[in-house]
Design a protein around this motif. Sequence first.
Motif, PDB file in Angstrom:
ATOM      1  N   ARG A 267     -77.509 -67.389  19.444  1.00 22.65           N
ATOM      2  CA  ARG A 267     -77.531 -66.249  18.524  1.00 22.65           C
ATOM      3  C   ARG A 267     -77.197 -64.988  19.325  1.00 22.65           C
ATOM      4  N   GLN A 299     -71.996 -64.966  16.621  1.00 21.94           N
ATOM      5  CA  GLN A 299     -72.595 -65.973  17.514  1.00 21.94           C
ATOM      6  C   GLN A 299     -71.936 -65.888  18.886  1.00 21.94           C
ATOM      7  N   THR A 482     -77.410 -65.649   9.009  1.00 26.89           N
ATOM      8  CA  THR A 482     -76.623 -66.444   9.954  1.00 26.89           C
ATOM      9  C   THR A 482     -75.632 -67.365   9.243  1.00 26.89           C
ATOM     10  N   ASP A 518     -78.561 -74.013  10.306  1.00 25.31           N
ATOM     11  CA  ASP A 518     -77.763 -73.331   9.277  1.00 25.31           C
ATOM     12  C   ASP A 518     -77.163 -74.356   8.318  1.00 25.31           C
TER      13      ASP A 518
END
Length: 542
Positions: A267, A299, A482, A518
């Motif tokens: 991240r 990212q 995200t 995710d």
Amino acid sequence: MTSPTSPTSPTGSSRTPRRITPGLAGAPTDVDVVVVGLGVTGAGVALDAASRGLRVLAVDAHDLAFGTSRFSSKLVHGGLRYLASGQVAIAHESAVERGILMETTAPHLTHPLPSLIPLGPGVSRPLGALAGAGLVGGDLLRRAARTSADTLPRPRRLSAAETRQLAPPLRTEGLRGGLLGWDGQLEDDARLVTTIARTAADRGAAVHTHARVVAATGTSVQLRDELTGADLAVTCRTVVNAAGVWAGDLVDDVRLRPSRGTHLVLRPEALPHLAVAVFAPIPGETNRFVLVLPQPDGQLYVGLTDEPVDGPVPDVAEPTEVEIGFLLDVVSASFARPLRRSDVVGAFAGLRPLLDTSDGAGEGSTADLSRKHAVLTSPSGVVTIVGGKLTTYRRMAQDAVDAAVASAGLTAGPCVTATLPLLGAAPREALAEEAARADHPGRARLVRRYGADAGLVLDAALEASGWAADEVLAPIAPGHATVPTVWAELFFGITHEGAADVADLLDRRTRVGLVPADREVAVPAAQRALEVVAAHARQSGR
Ligand SMILES: Cc1cc2nc3c(=O)[nH]c(=O)nc-3n(C[C@H](O)[C@H](O)[C@H](O)COP(=O)(O)OP(=O)(O)OC[C@H]3O[C@@H](n4cnc5c(N)ncnc54)[C@H](O)[C@@H]3O)c2cc1C
């Protein structure tokens, strides 16, 4: 150039573009060229052959970009590494292809990436001088390839203060300054492949996903529809085998020696405010680095390893804990805060399709095997294209089609792909302005990922779903920053890009799947998108 919201293609045609089809329904049974594999190489071959006027059927056993092409570093390389090892011709070819991709064929899917070599304790003064000379050499390559300095600015030496400003999380003890260079970066490798394949379809190629070639001679292929199990025999004048690390399964005389390259996904908070790619030196090695690569979605990717792979080639390679530990250790030495295993939210590995030219397989390092591509014509007549890299796919395709045309005695036009923009191509600045003017963040995202075809994507999504514009432009997982993917991307993947299932949508048309957490959040949206398109098609009698 067309406006970014126009449904017309950059060729000026307003006809409905031909779509990529999952399975073999409607596939032609008599063509000039069958292309096996739809990674970047096969998609490039399909486009090259179709744009020369040949009748093309191009298939993938799984999906577009199922193999190595989705697990790259997503860089458009200038070939500096080859220059360092004295391979001037390959270096020049890479630099030329980088320029074509960034300035002509895919400005919408590429952008300049600033890269920093920090001159810290891990880089001795002689090594720093060598790296600086390398960047100057890289700039000479750029100039020799006639790529503008507006596209890729000249390299320069930075002070310690400038270095810290560009990369605040760097370790500052002993930092003498930095070297700033530029290379190209892709919006996404799988998106490039999908766009090339879509352009090939637009030029008349029949492009089918989930269709496996089970046997091939130079003039025929046996296919299996992986969705229905149905078989299909196709006659052709020539076959181009672009099956990557699996190329040896179709022809006996091609032997590959794959090597695995692993990347980590972090991240942005792991190394906050990093505006540039960072080259972290590998201790004990001269001129070898681990790269920290900021991505368009925020990212960070960290890569890369080079490990020989023995035994059967898996469908999807898995990174090992040893590789993950190695990458974390190398990068941690360059930054103030050491990275932890818990910073790693995803990891992926790809297999380089390196040609084994040795007499005895299994000897030596894969790093020494040639990265140059090779075109091999088997006694059966099948033309195999392997090796090379994503950046040089266009040249690889040109060489493969030249060889196939010559060996089959086909009549075909000259190669036109160096001046043929991919669908959605438009000047980078015009697209940036369009994205900045967009009245909805979802629309701006579509411009970033589809360029001038953003309007087509939106229109197709509206038509396929029956939803309102605000709904198809909304994120698929509200509350999960995200996962910035919007619904229109999923709908368009299904209607125009040959996606047949959740994995196609999350692992290749979008890249949500690179982070397992995710992916889990996004699965219900992908399932729903498939249901909505199917239900709407039934209702409207399509
Ligand atoms: C870790 C890593 C990082 C890299 N980074 C970069 C980079 O930053 N920049 C760069 O320029 N290059 C990079 N490369 C190189 C580049 O990614 C590869 O050279 C390129 O993607 C290979 O593409 P391909 O189409 O030849 O193979 P693949 O992408 O593997 O495609 C082969 C396709 O063939 C299909 N197939 C196989 N058998 C059959 C069959 N029987 N019937 C139908 N279909 C079949 C497969 O499903 C697959 O989709 C990297 C490579 C690796 C491994």
